[in-house]
Structure formats: structure tokens, C-alpha cells
Design a protein around this motif. Structure first.
Motif, mmCIF file in Angstrom:
data_model
loop_
_atom_site.group_PDB
_atom_site.id
_atom_site.type_symbol
_atom_site.label_atom_id
_atom_site.label_comp_id
_atom_site.label_asym_id
_atom_site.label_seq_id
_atom_site.Cartn_x
_atom_site.Cartn_y
_atom_site.Cartn_z
ATOM 1 N N PHE A 84 1.160 9.940 -6.582
ATOM 2 C CA PHE A 84 1.954 9.226 -5.505
ATOM 3 C C PHE A 84 2.206 9.256 -4.237
ATOM 4 C CE2 PHE A 84 2.763 12.609 -8.700
ATOM 5 C CZ PHE A 84 4.051 11.538 -9.618
ATOM 6 N N VAL A 85 1.157 9.619 -3.059
ATOM 7 C CA VAL A 85 0.687 9.267 -2.246
ATOM 8 C C VAL A 85 0.617 7.218 -2.006
ATOM 9 C CG1 VAL A 85 -1.018 9.153 -0.121
ATOM 10 C CG2 VAL A 85 -0.169 11.151 -1.299
ATOM 11 N N ARG A 86 -0.239 6.651 -2.825
ATOM 12 C CA ARG A 86 -0.500 5.541 -3.409
ATOM 13 C C ARG A 86 1.147 4.590 -3.349
ATOM 14 N NH1 ARG A 86 -5.667 6.691 -5.391
ATOM 15 N NH2 ARG A 86 -4.568 7.360 -7.827
ATOM 16 N N VAL A 87 1.981 5.480 -4.001
ATOM 17 C CA VAL A 87 3.320 4.843 -4.578
ATOM 18 C C VAL A 87 4.101 4.826 -3.638
ATOM 19 C CG1 VAL A 87 5.630 5.368 -5.326
ATOM 20 C CG2 VAL A 87 3.310 5.558 -7.033
ATOM 21 N N GLY A 88 3.974 5.925 -2.547
ATOM 22 C CA GLY A 88 4.278 6.067 -0.672
ATOM 23 C C GLY A 88 4.019 5.128 -0.552
ATOM 24 N N ILE A 89 3.263 4.237 -0.436
ATOM 25 C CA ILE A 89 2.934 3.414 0.592
ATOM 26 C C ILE A 89 2.806 2.367 0.003
ATOM 27 C CG2 ILE A 89 0.566 2.248 1.050
ATOM 28 C CD1 ILE A 89 -1.304 4.943 1.072
ATOM 29 N N LEU A 90 3.598 2.131 -1.289
ATOM 30 C CA LEU A 90 3.316 0.116 -1.814
ATOM 31 C C LEU A 90 5.656 0.836 -1.592
ATOM 32 C CD1 LEU A 90 2.287 0.592 -5.381
ATOM 33 C CD2 LEU A 90 1.874 -1.558 -3.685
ATOM 34 N N CYS A 91 5.974 1.744 -1.829
ATOM 35 C CA CYS A 91 7.435 1.569 -1.368
ATOM 36 C C CYS A 91 7.325 1.598 0.181
ATOM 37 C CB CYS A 91 8.361 3.370 -1.624
ATOM 38 S SG CYS A 91 7.564 4.014 -3.373
ATOM 39 N N THR A 92 6.083 1.812 1.798
ATOM 40 C CA THR A 92 6.433 1.360 2.636
ATOM 41 C C THR A 92 6.353 0.590 2.641
ATOM 42 O OG1 THR A 92 5.358 3.856 3.095
ATOM 43 C CG2 THR A 92 5.618 2.073 4.921
ATOM 44 N N LEU A 93 6.022 -0.178 2.085
ATOM 45 C CA LEU A 93 5.512 -1.991 2.104
ATOM 46 C C LEU A 93 6.966 -2.582 1.620
ATOM 47 C CD1 LEU A 93 2.122 -2.305 1.033
ATOM 48 C CD2 LEU A 93 2.886 -2.059 3.843
ATOM 49 N N LEU A 94 7.269 -1.818 0.898
ATOM 50 C CA LEU A 94 8.456 -2.735 0.301
ATOM 51 C C LEU A 94 9.567 -2.826 0.707
ATOM 52 C CD1 LEU A 94 10.389 -3.810 -2.294
ATOM 53 C CD2 LEU A 94 10.679 -1.828 -3.339
ATOM 54 N N ILE A 95 10.286 -0.860 1.729
ATOM 55 C CA ILE A 95 11.209 -1.096 2.763
ATOM 56 C C ILE A 95 11.148 -2.081 3.632
ATOM 57 C CG2 ILE A 95 12.356 0.470 4.788
ATOM 58 C CD1 ILE A 95 12.864 1.057 1.299
ATOM 59 N N ALA A 96 9.840 -2.319 4.316
ATOM 60 C CA ALA A 96 9.705 -3.187 5.616
ATOM 61 C C ALA A 96 9.714 -4.364 5.690
ATOM 62 C CB ALA A 96 8.265 -2.688 5.866
ATOM 63 N N LEU A 97 10.029 -4.823 3.700
ATOM 64 C CA LEU A 97 10.275 -6.669 3.427
ATOM 65 C C LEU A 97 11.205 -7.057 3.488
ATOM 66 C CD1 LEU A 97 7.120 -7.469 1.016
ATOM 67 C CD2 LEU A 97 6.759 -7.805 3.067
ATOM 68 N N VAL A 98 11.597 -5.505 3.100
ATOM 69 C CA VAL A 98 13.300 -5.834 2.933
ATOM 70 C C VAL A 98 14.320 -5.550 4.418
ATOM 71 C CG1 VAL A 98 15.771 -4.935 1.538
ATOM 72 C CG2 VAL A 98 13.416 -5.253 0.424
ATOM 73 N N GLY A 99 13.802 -5.078 5.154
ATOM 74 C CA GLY A 99 14.342 -4.739 6.425
ATOM 75 C C GLY A 99 14.022 -5.539 7.475
ATOM 76 N N LEU A 100 12.912 -6.857 6.836
ATOM 77 C CA LEU A 100 12.144 -7.769 7.437
ATOM 78 C C LEU A 100 13.460 -9.215 6.846
ATOM 79 C CD1 LEU A 100 9.905 -9.194 9.500
ATOM 80 C CD2 LEU A 100 9.477 -10.074 7.189
ATOM 81 N N GLY A 101 14.092 -9.146 6.115
ATOM 82 C CA GLY A 101 15.108 -9.938 5.556
ATOM 83 C C GLY A 101 16.255 -9.493 6.297
#
Length: 619
Positions: A479-496
Motif C-alpha cells: 500500500f505504501v508503494r501504491v501511495g508513491i505511484l498515486c503521488t506521481l500520478l497526481i503530480a503529473l495531472v496537476g502539472l497539466g
């Protein structure tokens, strides 16, 4: 160190193991709400609406104090991992699952990414103006140029210029460098070009650039001025992409690996760096304008004495609307409605996340109190003072064609003061200030949005299916690893999202419009047992409907446009009315869930008397 600690479990990653002291969590809340966007927007308020526009958030003082004395303790007693998990503690059945999943998606992606977007927008403004000749990074520049040209961001670029680029006949960044289009002095010039200020006298543009129209070799079908504007737009867009890419790489890296521990510890350091830098600039700004009295005197000369008084008044001035400042009607809506009707009135989102991370109820309440003092009483005055200096040093007056500059131009006043008054070393320190403010907010927003995706969408709904299908035994590390992947996903969408925004304050008001009414339901759910999951869901959906309806009506009948906060007069009664009607027409939360909630949280009050009486009878 924080990475090792944060990755022990999902609780450590998103809740810092519930071991945080009041001074750390309160400062972290203040740092999260102090982003690179806030000084710029407040400086813009001075000239576009007056200082009184700050009642947009000053009106929230009563509900913030309610959070200190009531909701901080209630959140800590409920003790979910996220405020979305609270839904399953308070409500029951399929409706609770639907609400939890829907809110997790809504608050993580559209809502959270819009917040990230406007913070990014502010930081790129600062970098583009302060460091227009940002060092070239050939590989990254080339990639960013390609991204700019193939995405909707290039929709304002002339087809002839686009075709020349794709045919390999044009290198926009080299042309921009050749004509030195990215100088600081040219930023304002090209904003004025977009406003058609030089439509009747284009030669003035070339004169200011040190060029002539004959010097500019442009493709057929374009005037030299149109060509230069297109090249400038491409070059500044590429610089924006590049800066965001580098800033995100740094901020998201430490956020992803360390979770809330990394966010709060860096927040603490970054908040004090940012405050010291902003106070230092405010002192220099006052001195440059001849003291506060001299500043007010010069504002009176530039804008007329009556308008200067209206701009600097804490309460809206009589006749403010005629001066294109915030009218008294807006002020009344803020102080009579907005504070209890809009947003996370019970201290949800990252406020709840920090309070849940506290050692105990006392630390949660004290942390929220320190945040309230820092947020409302300390932070904003240095920004407002610099905004007044910007009004003097860079007057916000109509263009020669009679148009007022856009709100985004007013927001740049803060940056222009920095560049005018600070020598290179000090300017570097102020840039560090803004980087600190930016990083503290981005890290918090990314972390809390990722917690929604992981804990409230993936863990309850997707993980069980994954476990059954693949036969995996899902551990805390998973679940920690999934949390890290979710962090990266949110960052990329926010960038757009950040690249689609024009004005920072405009994005604030857009989010406020989507929240106009839900605040009442957030207060009621703690103190009235009859509120259920359908109450919240129907209120949110009705707000979407009202926002869309008002937007479409405004598009069809421009005179009917109802911007925030006037839309509150329709949205709040309608959404709350729908929510209460749905509450009475739907089945209540299961008695067992209500009793467990009442025993655990002890909300008290007449709204829970019926449930408390049942609990006493069973004992």
C-alpha cells in the motif's frame, strides 16, 4: 531518515504515526496555505478589488475557531486514516461506499489538481519574470518545445508558424534568442500586444525591441508583429514547461519517498524561510515609497484620493463598485454566508490530515489554533504592503486603448517590486522564499490527494479484486508503494492543469463556486444523526448542476453572469435544500453505525439526543 520512517506503514506514510506536536502540525497547515500564489493574488487584490477583498478568507475566522474548540477534538476521536475514511465511520451501506469512492476521485483529481495547477501557475510566473534567460538545457528544451507544439497549449499559435516548425523550417527558441524576446522588459510589452494596444502603431513595439519591421524575417501570410508575438508565446511556454518539470522533479521526489513526515518537517523550515523573505521585501517596499504615509500620498496622486482611500480600506468603501473595486454587496455575502456555506467548514482535507497526525486531542486543537493565528493575523500583511507598493511603483491604469489590464497582470505587481528593489543576491534569497512556499504547498496537496486515491479508492475497492485475481497477500509495503505511484500520478495531472490557467484568483473563485453550500452539510453531519451519505452526495451533485447551469446561462446571456460570491445566493439555498429533502426521503444510517459513532466521537448536542437515549437504555 524520514523516508525510512515514512515507509514503515500506510499510517506512517499518510498520518506520521500519530506522533506530531502542535507546533509542527500547526506550522505545516500554515505553510500549506502559504504558496507561491498567495502573495501574488493579494498584491493583485489591492488594485483590482481593494484590500477589502481579503474578506474572501477573513470571513472564515469564526468557523476556523469552531475548528479549534470543537472539530479538532472530534476528528481526533473519530481517528480515520483520511477524512474520506470518516465516511465509513459515520455512514453505512452501499451509499457510504459510493460517497467515499466518488469524493476520493473528485477531491484527488479535479479538485486537488486545480489547487496544484494554480500554485504551479504562480511559481512559473515568478521564474519566467525573474529568470527569463533560464539556462538552456538542450535535450529538455527540445522535448518541451515538441510537447508545447503538439498539445492544445499551442492553440493560440498561428497555423503558418506551426507548419513551419513541423516542416523543420523554423526553430522558435533560436529565433527568440536572436531577437532577445525573453528579456524581463519584454514581458509587459507582449502582454500589451495581446491586448491590441499597438494595433494602430505597431512600430512602437519594434522601437522598444531595438528592431525594425524589416529586421524580422517572417513566413508569408504573417505580419512581423504577429510573428514575434507567436515566437514569444512559444518561447515563454517552453520556459514554463521546463521550470515546472524541474521544480516538480525535486518536490515530488521527496514527497513520494517520505510521505507526511517529509511534508511536515520540510514545511516547518520552508514556512520560516518564506515569512522572513516576505517581511524583508515589505520593509524595502515601504522604504522605496517614502514610508507608509508617502505610499498613501502617491496612491492618491495616481488613482485620485477617493479611489486610493477605497483601495486601502479594510471595509468596502461607499461607491466602490463605480471605481471597479469590490462592492459592499460582495462583502455582505462573505460575512453573512460564505464562512458557513463554502468549503471544508469542519476542517477537512489537509487540515484534518494534520489533526489526525497529532499526539492527542490537545495537540490537535493547539495546532489548529496556531494555524489560525499564523494564517489570519501574521502572514498576509507583508503581502498587502508590497501590493500597495506595486500600485505606486507599477500603476494599474487603463491601456491607451481604454482597456484595463487583466487580473494576471495585476498579480505580477509583486514580482515587479522584487525585481525593481532587490539586488542579485537578495533577489536570489527571495526566489528561495518562493521556492519554499511553493514546495510546502505542492508537497501537502500531492500527499493528501494521493492518500485519497490509495486509502479511499484503491484499498477498499480495487485491492480486494487484485488480491483475489492474482492471489497476492497485500502487505503494508504494497500500500505504501501504491501511495508513491498515486503521488506521481497526481503530480503529473496537476502539472497539466497548471498550463491551462490564466489567473490565480480566478481559479480560487472557481473552486469556491463548486463548494458553495457543502459547508453546511459538513457542519451538520457531526451534530445531527439524521444526515446520511445521500445527503452529502446529493449536495455535491446539485452544486455541479448549479455551477454548470449558471455557466451556460452566462455564456448565452452575458448580462446574466453570476460570478462568485453572487452565485452563493442561488447555489447555497438550492444545494442545501436538495440535500435536506434527499435526507428526509432516504433511509437513515443504520442504528448500529450511529451508536458506534456516538460512543466513539461523543459529538453531543440535541441532534444526537435520540441516539444517546437508546444507548443509555441498552446499558
Amino acid at each position: 531518515y524520514l523516508s525510512r520512517r515514512g515507509q514503515r506503514s500506510a499510517s506512517e506514510y499518510f498520518k506520521s504515526g500519530e506522533g506530531t506536536s502542535w507546533w509542527l502540525l500547526g506550522t505545516s497547515m500554515a505553510a500549506t496555505t502559504f504558496a507561491a500564489d498567495t502573495p501574488l493574488a493579494l498584491a493583485g487584490f489591492v488594485v483590482t478589488s481593494g484590500i477589502s477583498k481579503n474578506w474572501f478568507w477573513w470571513c472564515q475566522v469564526p468557523v476556523t475557531l469552531a475548528g479549534v474548540f470543537f472539530f479538532a477534538r472530534l476528528w481526533k476521536r473519530a481517528n480515520p486514516l483520511t477524512d474520506m475514511e470518516f465516511v465509513h465511520i459515520r455512514y453505512s451501506g452501499k451509499s457510504a461506499s459510493v460517497l467515499r469512492g466518488f469524493k476520493a476521485l473528485w477531491l484527488a483529481l479535479p479538485y486537488g489538481c486545480l489547487v496544484i495547477g494554480w500554485v504551479n501557475k504562480a511559481m512559473t510566473k515568478i521564474i519566467v519574470l525573474c529568470v527569463p534567460d533560464f539556462p538552456p538545457l538542450p535535450g529538455i528544451d527540445k522535448m518541451m518545445l515538441w510537447l508545447f507544439m503538439v498539445t492544445p497549449l499551442s492553440q493560440g499559435i498561428h497555423p503558418t508558424v506551426e507548419q513551419a516548425y513541423f516542416d523543420g523550417k523554423l526553430q522558435p527558441l533560436e529565433v527568440a534568442q536572436e531577437y532577445q524576446l525573453m528579456k524581463y522588459e519584454n514581458y509587459q510589452l507582449f502582454q500589451e500586444v495581446k491586448q491590441d494596444v499597438y494595433r494602430d502603431n505597431p512600430s512602437e513595439v519594434f522601437q522598444r525591441l531595438g528592431l525594425s519591421a524589416q529586421d524580422v524575417l517572417c513566413p508569408e501570410g504573417l505580419t512581423p508583429l504577429e510573428y514575434l508575438r507567436n515566437i514569444y508565446d512559444i518561447a515563454s511556454g517552453v520556459l514554463t514547461y521546463k521550470v515546472l518539470f524541474l521544480l516538480f522533479l525535486i518536490t515530488v521526489s521527496y514527497t513520494a519517498i517520505s510521505g507526511l513526515w517529509g511534508v511536515m518537517v520540510t514545511d516547518f523550515v520552508q514556512f520560516w524561510i518564506a515569512m522572513i523573505g516576505c517581511i524583508y521585501l515589505a520593509i524595502l517596499a515601504v522604504s522605496a515609497c517614502g514610508g507608509l504615509a508617502g505610499m498613501q500620498s502617491r496612491m492618491a496622486e495616481i488613482y485620485t484620493p477617493e479611489k486610493a482611500r477605497a483601495m486601502t480600506a479594510i471595509l468596502p468603501h461607499k461607491g466602490a463598485s463605480e471605481m471597479q473595486l469590490m462592492p459592499i454587496g460582495e462583502f455582505l455575502i462573505f460575512i453573512l454566508m460564505a464562512w458557513w456555506a463554502v468549503g471544508f467548514t469542519d476542517g477537512g482535507s489537509y487540515f484534518a490530515q494534520r489533526m489526525l497526525a497529532a499526539k492527542d486531542e490537545r495537540h490537535a486543537a493547539l495546532g489548529y489554533l496556531w494555524y489560525a493565528v499564523a494564517h489570519f493575523a501574521l502572514r498576509m500583511w507583508p503581502w498587502i504592503i508590497v501590493g500597495m507598493a506595486a500600485a505606486v511603483l507599477f500603476p494599474y491604469l487603463p491601456y491607451p486603448n481604454g482597456k484595463l489590464p487583466g487580473t494576471d497582470i495585476a498579480e505580477n505587481g509583486y514580482i515587479h517590486v522584487m525585481i525593481r528593489l532587490l539586488k542579485p543576491g537578495a533577489l536570489g534569497l527571495l526566489l528561495a522564499t518562493f521556492l519554499a512556499a511553493y514546495m510546502s504547498t505542492i508537497s501537502s496537496q500531492v500527499n493528501v490527494a494521493a492518500s485519497y486515491l490509495m486509502n479511499d479508492l484503491y484499498k477498499p475497492f480495487i485491492a480486494p479484486a487484485v488480491s483475489r485475481r492474482l492471489g497476492w497477500n497485500l502487505s503494508e509495503k504494497h500500500f505504501v508503494r501504491v501511495g508513491i505511484l498515486c503521488t506521481l500520478l497526481i503530480a503529473l495531472v496537476g502539472l497539466g492543469v497548471s498550463l491551462m490557467l490564466n489567473s490565480i484568483s480566478g481559479a480560487w473563485f472557481l473552486l469556491a463556486a463548486f463548494n458553495s453550500g457543502i459547508g453546511v452539510i459538513y457542519l451538520l453531519r457531526w451534530y445531527w444523526w439524521r444526515v446520511n451519505a445521500w445527503t452529502e452526495l446529493s449536495c455535491i451533485l446539485s452544486l455541479f448542476y448549479v455551477a454548470a447551469a449558471l455557466y451556460l446561462l452566462g455564456e448565452k446571456f452575458p448580462g446574466f453572469s453570476l460570478p462568485y460570491p453572487y452565485n452563493l445566493l442561488i447555489a447555497a439555498p438550492f444545494s442545501v435544500g436538495v440535500a435536506l429533502l434527499v435526507t428526509l426521503l432516504t433511509r437513515p444510517t443504520e442504528r448500529k453505525t450511529l451508536k458506534e459513532f456516538c460512543k466513539k466521537v461523543q459529538p453531543g448536542g440535541p441532534g444526537w439526543k435520540e441516539i444517546e437515549d437508546e444507548i443509555r437504555k441498552e446499558q
